[in-house]
Design an enzyme around this catalytic site. Sequence first.
Site, PDB file in Angstrom:
ATOM      1  N   LYS A 128      21.655 -17.761  15.807  1.00 35.99           N
ATOM      2  CA  LYS A 128      20.657 -18.687  16.349  1.00 35.99           C
ATOM      3  C   LYS A 128      19.463 -18.722  15.394  1.00 35.99           C
ATOM      4  O   LYS A 128      19.032 -17.672  14.904  1.00 35.99           O
ATOM      5  CB  LYS A 128      20.238 -18.179  17.735  1.00 35.99           C
ATOM      6  N   SER A 161      19.162 -22.207  25.855  1.00 35.58           N
ATOM      7  CA  SER A 161      18.684 -22.661  24.568  1.00 35.58           C
ATOM      8  C   SER A 161      19.612 -22.325  23.401  1.00 35.58           C
ATOM      9  O   SER A 161      19.448 -22.888  22.323  1.00 35.58           O
ATOM     10  CB  SER A 161      17.301 -22.069  24.299  1.00 35.58           C
ATOM     11  N   SER A 200      19.814 -18.315  28.592  1.00 38.70           N
ATOM     12  CA  SER A 200      20.069 -19.066  27.355  1.00 38.70           C
ATOM     13  C   SER A 200      21.291 -18.638  26.548  1.00 38.70           C
ATOM     14  O   SER A 200      21.655 -19.310  25.579  1.00 38.70           O
ATOM     15  CB  SER A 200      18.844 -18.998  26.449  1.00 38.70           C
TER      16      SER A 200
END
EC number: 6.3.5.7
Lengths: 97, 484
Positions: free
Chosen positions: B78, B153, B177
């Site tokens: 990420k 996310s 997330s």
Amino acid sequence: MAATSPNLDIEKLASLARIDLAPDEKEKFAAQLGDVLKYVDQLKRVDITGIEPTAHGFPISNVWAEDNVTPGFTADEALRNAPAQRDNMISVPKVVE
Amino acid sequence: MPINLPLTQVSSQLDSRAISAVELLQACIDRTKAVDSRVGAFNSFDEAAALAQARASDERRAAGKTLGPLDGIPVGLKDIISVKDQPLTASSKMLANYISPYDATVTRKLREAGAVFWGRLNLDEFAMGSSTENSAMGPTNNPYDLARVAGGSSGGSAAAIAAGEVTAALGTDTGGSIRQPASFCNLVGLKPTYGLVSRYGVSAYASSLDQVGPIARTVEDAAIMLSAIAGHDPLDSTSILAEIPDYRAALHQKKGPWRLGVPKEYFGDGLDPEVAAAVQTAINFYKNQGCEIREVSLPHTEYGIAVYYIVATAECSSNMARFDGIRYGHRSTAATDAVDIYSKTRAEGFGEEVKRRIILGTYVLSSGYYDAYYLRAQKVRTLIRQDFIDAYKQVDAIIAPTSPTPAFLKGSHKTPLEAYLGDIYTIGVNMAGLPGLSMPCGFTQTGLPIGVQLIGQPFKEAELLSIAHAYDSAHDWAKHLPNL
């Protein structure tokens, strides 16, 4: 929908948060945050008498480290992401007249 | 194709020399170039750096010095997790030109395990969102239906695996997330117990809730990834001093049958009937395996979202204060004095959702409102945590849906509050600091993945993974690939 909280002074909040909001953002955020604040008002229903606050899922406090010298960045590495630099220092606009 | 296989199988192919790490990476590179313009999982990649890592892995293997099951595996991170000398944008204009001067601890650990870093993966800006639509890089699309969100996310991390662009990935989970995008993309996602994995080098959103964890195709894959990243880190004083077991080995030390709790508050209004049915089928599987299924109550569930959006935005407003245009990141050229530089830089650098959360956090912490909002929320947080502690007196783990719906259409949330409400089943886990895992448990009639969530006891990831593995290894959802 536009349930603007009477206490939500968006100008003051933008100033405290140091964000220069555009006029349309101020209007939109005031309404949206009013809705969110109305939603979180449900917490007033909860009996919290005698309940301690939780800051962390698993409270760990007073973690000490030995005061030893460890390797760190060189000046070049530390300054590499600075928006402006001069003479091994970060350059900023004049603060004091 | 190795790009569609679980990590364990790819690892076996590397060990048997059926494929080299360079060939494997090249397959991921080719796949990324072929599909990512449609998926949008990647913010950037560095082909040369990844190929150098893959070659080094092949050399280690040739010399008989393989580092373990992750050696040579393409892993995506990420784009909020630092990798030395690589960009870290957090999907924000604020960090458009930022280059990390150091590795996050999780990055260093994966590097030491031989992983090959492939790609900086998209997210909601600074991890604030549940759909990866709040990204300065544009949205990530769900590989199973490109009109729908990949979740968020950590949407880029999930979509990149589902699309066959990486074998496994790391995400971060503050309110769901990791678990929610995993459920939207037919994957396994694990949010570890708060403190099990170091947060050093991971851009902070809400520090008392944030935790790094793996997303992968199977529970066994997630166990391998967790073993690599868990453990105490002197650079993160909230990381726990504890022995880290070999989570993969622990999967096979079956300690069941377990007592599983079904929280009645997680099956109320708003739960999609197809999701409810798929989760119920998973619960029935455990029952048929001899597990005791017991209804439990988590009575403060309904307050979770309200508490989250006070606690998380308060911490967010503090954490985001570091982006001031002085030391790194974007600096406004329109500013004339020292205060103006903060206000204009932040106005130009932050996207709408980040601004909204900073403003809300500023409000709940501001003079006169602290007790009414922040302190009250922290006390209700105590009650939410106590609900779980009480439930664990009766059961070993909790089983529930991950998300009330499957992946929704892009642009379908008309207000921020509407988007926040989708986190109802994942947020309590972060409030209480517990480990939570989502794994695939079926598809809707229209072909959208559905996830089931298992919530474990603090630091009992080995047990949580064992429970999950019992189901996951008896099903083959991972073989249901998207048509891209």
